[in-house]
Design a protein around this motif. Structure first.
Motif, PDB file in Angstrom:
ATOM      1  N   VAL A  35       0.837  -1.192   0.000  1.00 30.13           N
ATOM      2  CA  VAL A  35       0.000   0.000   0.000  1.00 30.13           C
ATOM      3  C   VAL A  35       0.879   1.251   0.000  1.00 30.13           C
ATOM      4  N   GLU A  36       0.526   2.214  -0.833  1.00 34.51           N
ATOM      5  CA  GLU A  36       1.188   3.521  -0.829  1.00 34.51           C
ATOM      6  C   GLU A  36       0.524   4.380   0.234  1.00 34.51           C
ATOM      7  N   VAL A  37       1.304   4.863   1.203  1.00 36.80           N
ATOM      8  CA  VAL A  37       0.735   5.555   2.361  1.00 36.80           C
ATOM      9  C   VAL A  37       1.117   7.036   2.358  1.00 36.80           C
ATOM     10  N   ASN A  38       0.117   7.879   2.554  1.00 43.53           N
ATOM     11  CA  ASN A  38       0.311   9.311   2.727  1.00 43.53           C
ATOM     12  C   ASN A  38       0.029   9.634   4.194  1.00 43.53           C
ATOM     13  N   PHE A  39       1.067  10.031   4.927  1.00 44.55           N
ATOM     14  CA  PHE A  39       0.979  10.267   6.377  1.00 44.55           C
ATOM     15  C   PHE A  39       0.955  11.767   6.618  1.00 44.55           C
ATOM     16  N   ILE A  40      -0.166  12.272   7.130  1.00 46.08           N
ATOM     17  CA  ILE A  40      -0.360  13.717   7.285  1.00 46.08           C
ATOM     18  C   ILE A  40      -0.602  14.051   8.753  1.00 46.08           C
ATOM     19  N   ARG A  41       0.179  15.008   9.268  1.00 46.84           N
ATOM     20  CA  ARG A  41      -0.067  15.527  10.611  1.00 46.84           C
ATOM     21  C   ARG A  41      -0.970  16.750  10.473  1.00 46.84           C
ATOM     22  N   VAL A  42      -2.207  16.599  10.901  1.00 49.45           N
ATOM     23  CA  VAL A  42      -3.239  17.610  10.649  1.00 49.45           C
ATOM     24  C   VAL A  42      -2.865  18.963  11.248  1.00 49.45           C
ATOM     25  N   ALA A  43      -2.197  18.968  12.399  1.00 47.64           N
ATOM     26  CA  ALA A  43      -1.855  20.219  13.076  1.00 47.64           C
ATOM     27  C   ALA A  43      -0.869  21.065  12.281  1.00 47.64           C
ATOM     28  N   ASP A  44      -0.230  20.491  11.265  1.00 50.57           N
ATOM     29  CA  ASP A  44       0.707  21.242  10.434  1.00 50.57           C
ATOM     30  C   ASP A  44      -0.002  22.051   9.347  1.00 50.57           C
ATOM     31  N   TYR A  45      -1.315  21.922   9.252  1.00 51.43           N
ATOM     32  CA  TYR A  45      -2.079  22.570   8.192  1.00 51.43           C
ATOM     33  C   TYR A  45      -3.161  23.468   8.784  1.00 51.43           C
TER      34      TYR A  45
END
Length: 204
Positions: A35-45
């Motif tokens: 699986v290709e995973v996109n890991f996003i830290r919401v607090a950075d946006y």
């Protein structure tokens, strides 16, 4: 196959994230399964508070939503505070509310045939309650909830060390998280082969 993992810690980068640390264990298994995973830290946006998919200038949610809609798997990872999900996780759920009227080319909700999973950490209990809240919200907006699609960690009753400081039963949390990854991928594959069809309401 693609997955998006939204780390809903309250702490922006580069501060260490306990929730992110457990999420990375799940990501290892997802990637092992191809699986290709996109890991996003919401607090950075800058995710503007609201219930629509696009709130105009300065709103970073539309870009994240685009990645989410191109993924077959969504995982929401959140700490527990005062026995419930983080404000960042709640903000994500509120913004997903904007998807209710959106349909795909066959008239189905755009979240149909997408699978959701959950990761929860906290020094105190409340993880199962948080999983139930988020699962109910995502099911309501159209996501499929796979069996045993979550993992969590807490330090037992009362305040204590956090995930990164403790070794208390982390092996269980990691093992359960990897099993959840397997289940999420299995259900996502099944939905690819046999997608949920438009129902009579969607055809109207």
């Amino acid at each position: 196959m693609k997955a998006i993992v939204l780390n809903c810690t309250l702490k922006p980068s580069p501060q260490p994230s306990n929730t992110g640390a457990l999420a990375k264990e799940v990501i290892v298994e997802l990637e092992r399964l191809g699986v290709e995973v996109n890991f996003i830290r919401v607090a950075d946006y800058n995710i503007i508070t609201g219930i629509k998919s696009d709130l105009g200038d300065g709103d970073n949610w539309p870009a994240i939503l685009k990645e989410l809609l191109s993924s077959e798997i969504l995982i929401i990872a959140t700490p527990t505070w005062m026995g419930t999900m983080s404000s960042q996780a709640l903000k994500v759920l509120e913004r997903l509310n904007g998807l209710y009227p959106t349909r795909d080319e066959q008239g189905r909700p755009v979240t149909f045939n997408k699978v959701a999973g959950f990761i929860v950490t906290g020094a105190e209990d409340g993880a199962r309650h948080v999983v139930t809240e988020i699962a109910g919200a995502l099911m309501d907006v159209g996501f499929t909830i796979a069996p045993q699609s979550y993992t969590y960690w807490n330090n037992g009753p009362g305040p204590g060390d956090n995930y990164l400081e403790s070794n208390y039963r982390k092996d269980w949390s990691i093992k359960t998280g990897r099993a959840a990854a397997e289940n999420l991928v299995a259900v996502a594959i099944a939905l690819k082969h046999t997608p949920i069809p438009p129902n009579s309401r969607d055809k109207q």
